[in-house]
Design a protein around this motif. Structure first.
Motif, PDB file in Angstrom:
ATOM      1  N   THR A   1     -11.189 -71.801 -99.540  1.00  0.00           N
ATOM      2  CA  THR A   1     -10.915 -73.122 -98.948  1.00  0.00           C
ATOM      3  C   THR A   1     -10.089 -73.975 -99.895  1.00  0.00           C
TER       4      THR A   1
ATOM      5  N   LEU B   1      -6.567 -72.884 -99.376  1.00  0.00           N
ATOM      6  CA  LEU B   1      -6.042 -73.358 -98.093  1.00  0.00           C
ATOM      7  C   LEU B   1      -5.744 -74.857 -98.130  1.00  0.00           C
TER       8      LEU B   1
ATOM      9  N   ARG C   1      -2.673 -75.413-100.176  1.00  0.00           N
ATOM     10  CA  ARG C   1      -1.479 -75.047 -99.400  1.00  0.00           C
ATOM     11  C   ARG C   1      -1.135 -76.154 -98.401  1.00  0.00           C
TER      12      ARG C   1
ATOM     13  N   VAL D   1      -1.808 -66.612 -94.754  1.00  0.00           N
ATOM     14  CA  VAL D   1      -3.226 -66.387 -95.021  1.00  0.00           C
ATOM     15  C   VAL D   1      -3.646 -65.186 -94.206  1.00  0.00           C
TER      16      VAL D   1
ATOM     17  N   THR E   1      -9.383 -64.089 -92.492  1.00  0.00           N
ATOM     18  CA  THR E   1      -9.850 -65.030 -91.483  1.00  0.00           C
ATOM     19  C   THR E   1     -11.366 -65.081 -91.419  1.00  0.00           C
TER      20      THR E   1
ATOM     21  N   LEU F   1      -4.985 -64.068-100.053  1.00  0.00           N
ATOM     22  CA  LEU F   1      -4.551 -65.317 -99.473  1.00  0.00           C
ATOM     23  C   LEU F   1      -3.116 -65.639 -99.817  1.00  0.00           C
TER      24      LEU F   1
END
Length: 180
Positions: free
Chosen positions: A104, A107, A110, A167, A170, A179
């Motif tokens: 996370t 992510l 990003r 990414v 999932t 990732l």
């Protein structure tokens, strides 16, 4: 004021407004993502500490049970050892599951990069809109808009090149942590 001057001013106003409002909203999203990341990190730390404390308590309890089992029938010993192994497996699985924080964080990082990139794109638009004179004729407007469009395209391509990797993970259980 002539129609072409009015059009030039309206285009300038539109582009400036898009740049300013877009940047403002992106800043708000960035703030929300930073707060989300902080809250997520704190929650993960607390959960990790709690799971480790549970694991330590269960381990201490297991030592006491093992001492009692030295005097218990063999069937009870086997059943208790099976339960102890299951508890250990569940605690280890829960602690491993908490490692999603790294994914996370990547992510969110990003998303932050993308926000900054989009804000940069909007700033380019604002810069180009400032260059539009109020008395611009149709050819000037067309040239300035073409330049703005080319700059936007370049900025967008640069942003995509920075963030080119997709990414791939999932689900936590997929086991494919690739990732970025």
């Amino acid at each position: 004021m002539t129609i072409k001057n009015s059009l030039a001013l309206e285009i300038k106003k539109l582009l400036t407004g898009l740049s300013e409002h877009g940047s403002q909203h992106l800043s708000e999203i960035e703030t929300d993502l930073v707060q989300t990341n902080i809250l997520l990190s704190e929650a993960i730390e607390k959960l990790s500490a709690s799971f480790m404390a549970i694991h330590e308590a269960v381990s201490a309890q297991q030592q006491m049970v093992d001492a009692l089992l030295a005097q218990a029938p063999a069937a009870a010993v086997g059943e208790l050892k099976t339960k102890a192994a299951q508890i250990d497996q569940h605690v280890n699985s829960a602690v491993t599951g908490l490692q999603f924080q790294d994914m996370t964080n990547q992510l969110i990082g990003r998303a932050m990069q993308r926000l900054v990139g989009v804000r940069d794109v909007l700033e380019v638009l604002g810069t180009h809109s400032a260059a539009i004179p109020g008395e611009a004729d149709q050819n000037q407007l067309q040239n300035l808009l073409e330049q703005a469009n080319a700059s936007l395209k370049t900025q967008s391509i640069n942003l995509e090149n920075e963030l080119w990797k997709a990414v791939r993970q999932t689900h936590m259980e997929s086991g494919d942590v690739e990732l970025f």
